[in-house]
Design an enzyme around this catalytic site. Sequence first.
Site, PDB file in Angstrom:
ATOM      1  N   GLU A 297      34.373  93.416  57.638  1.00 50.91           N
ATOM      2  CA  GLU A 297      34.045  93.922  56.293  1.00 50.91           C
ATOM      3  C   GLU A 297      32.530  94.200  56.232  1.00 50.91           C
ATOM      4  OE1 GLU A 297      33.923  90.697  53.428  1.00 50.91           O
ATOM      5  OE2 GLU A 297      34.404  92.033  51.746  1.00 50.91           O
TER       6      GLU A 297
ATOM      7  N   ASN B 267      34.075  98.511  47.878  1.00 46.73           N
ATOM      8  CA  ASN B 267      34.038  97.814  49.161  1.00 46.73           C
ATOM      9  C   ASN B 267      35.196  98.411  49.967  1.00 46.73           C
ATOM     10  OD1 ASN B 267      34.094  96.002  51.286  1.00 46.73           O
ATOM     11  ND2 ASN B 267      33.785  94.202  49.999  1.00 46.73           N
TER      12      ASN B 267
ATOM     13  N   LYS C 114      38.869  97.714  48.579  1.00 49.83           N
ATOM     14  CA  LYS C 114      39.207  96.303  48.300  1.00 49.83           C
ATOM     15  C   LYS C 114      39.647  96.095  46.850  1.00 49.83           C
ATOM     16  CE  LYS C 114      37.024  91.735  48.981  1.00 49.83           C
ATOM     17  NZ  LYS C 114      35.786  91.117  49.512  1.00 49.83           N
TER      18      LYS C 114
ATOM     19  N   GLU D 182      30.149  90.364  44.232  1.00 53.78           N
ATOM     20  CA  GLU D 182      31.006  91.540  44.493  1.00 53.78           C
ATOM     21  C   GLU D 182      31.470  92.189  43.195  1.00 53.78           C
ATOM     22  OE1 GLU D 182      33.745  91.865  47.750  1.00 53.78           O
ATOM     23  OE2 GLU D 182      33.210  89.850  48.388  1.00 53.78           O
TER      24      GLU D 182
ATOM     25  N   CYS E 281      38.998  91.120  53.427  1.00 57.06           N
ATOM     26  CA  CYS E 281      38.569  89.746  53.132  1.00 57.06           C
ATOM     27  C   CYS E 281      39.434  89.028  52.107  1.00 57.06           C
ATOM     28  CB  CYS E 281      37.099  89.729  52.740  1.00 57.06           C
ATOM     29  SG  CYS E 281      36.442  88.047  52.841  1.00 57.06           S
TER      30      CYS E 281
ATOM     31  N   ASN F 245      33.990  88.436  55.401  1.00 59.25           N
ATOM     32  CA  ASN F 245      32.728  87.671  55.361  1.00 59.25           C
ATOM     33  C   ASN F 245      33.026  86.455  54.519  1.00 59.25           C
ATOM     34  OD1 ASN F 245      29.896  89.362  56.020  1.00 59.25           O
ATOM     35  ND2 ASN F 245      31.617  90.693  55.514  1.00 59.25           N
TER      36      ASN F 245
HETATM   37  N1  CDV Z   1      33.948  88.642  51.128  1.00 53.72           N
HETATM   38  C1  CDV Z   1      34.900  87.906  50.545  1.00 53.72           C
HETATM   39  O1  CDV Z   1      35.816  88.442  49.942  1.00 53.72           O
HETATM   40  N2  CDV Z   1      34.786  86.562  50.630  1.00 53.72           N
HETATM   41  C2  CDV Z   1      35.689  85.642  50.002  1.00 53.72           C
HETATM   42  C3  CDV Z   1      35.016  84.378  49.596  1.00 53.72           C
HETATM   43  C4  CDV Z   1      33.977  84.591  48.569  1.00 53.72           C
HETATM   44  C5  CDV Z   1      36.019  83.368  49.075  1.00 53.72           C
HETATM   45  C6  CDV Z   1      36.863  85.301  50.902  1.00 53.72           C
HETATM   46  O2  CDV Z   1      37.996  85.346  50.424  1.00 53.72           O
HETATM   47  O3  CDV Z   1      36.673  84.912  52.043  1.00 53.72           O
END
Ligand code: CDV
Length: 319
Positions: free
Chosen positions: A53, A113, A130, A149, A175, A200
Amino acid sequence: MANSKLVPRIMTVGAAQMGPIARSETRASCVERMLVMLREAARKGCQLVVFPELALTTFFPRWYMTDWREVDAFFETEMPNAATAPLFAEAKRLKIGFYLGYAEKTPDGHRFNTAILVDTQGAIVGKYRKIHLPGHAENEPQRPFQHLEKRYFEPGDIGFPVWRTMGGILGMAICNDRRWPETYRVMGLKGVEMLVLGYNTPAINGSALVHSAPEPEHLRQFHNHLVMQAGAYQNSTWVVATAKAGFEEGCSLIGGSCIIAPTGEIVALARSVADELIVADCDLSLCTYGKETVFAFSKHRRIEHYGLIASQTGTIEPA
Ligand code: CDV
């Protein structure tokens, strides 16, 4: 009559985990690191490589910024562009498809994103934006670091498409999407055979101080794999998940990049929190067993009882 869906279809896939990206690191430097792993992937016979990501910059939502020109410096307004052209060219030369996450600003000023899926001929076959944006929209100084975000991105507006490409049915997520069963099930209902995603994930939960909830790092990693192994198994699909990992600008990000079979088993796992390519020969025909037995949706799902899932967002407890 023989079941043609049981004929092996091997797709050799790499998850190209990236170590930390400093705020001062250029896109050219990030792309150079990706090219090193892309060439290794070619030597190992990969047809597809999954990058993380927001792979072209540091994870900038950890900073509260009020100057939108400063924010926009982290966004791409076209893809490919001058910085990523070498990645597209080399992947095409090597006949490797790839997933790339980046911050997208559209011509009419919307910020997402985003991830794209590029095929082995270098054509962009799909885009995903996203949907499950974590974090918050305003500065929360009580946190050890920000996760903004919800400030910098709008929720994705494309849904969860899948594409028939590179010999299979592929879908994308980003993510936090991986924590939500709806992500997998919507794509499962479209026959997804390989779900690719980048992430991430901070090693500590930034809101833990607010909630006084103990969540040690081993639990963060456990949950990372738990949700994806469940999603893979319950929808009988491969899942390929790639971290940006390591100590980035004062924030520790988990690694644990992995390739998960439709049985829910991890078949390849990163060992480091640095740039590292992991590879697996993924037989897409292995999806057939689950899709035609325990998770034969058309035989076993009871949609007359699932209405709440798509009509109610939050919990309403009984009186
Ligand atoms: N980049 C993300 O979406 N990170 C989230 C954290 C913040 C919980 C994740 O689900 O890994």
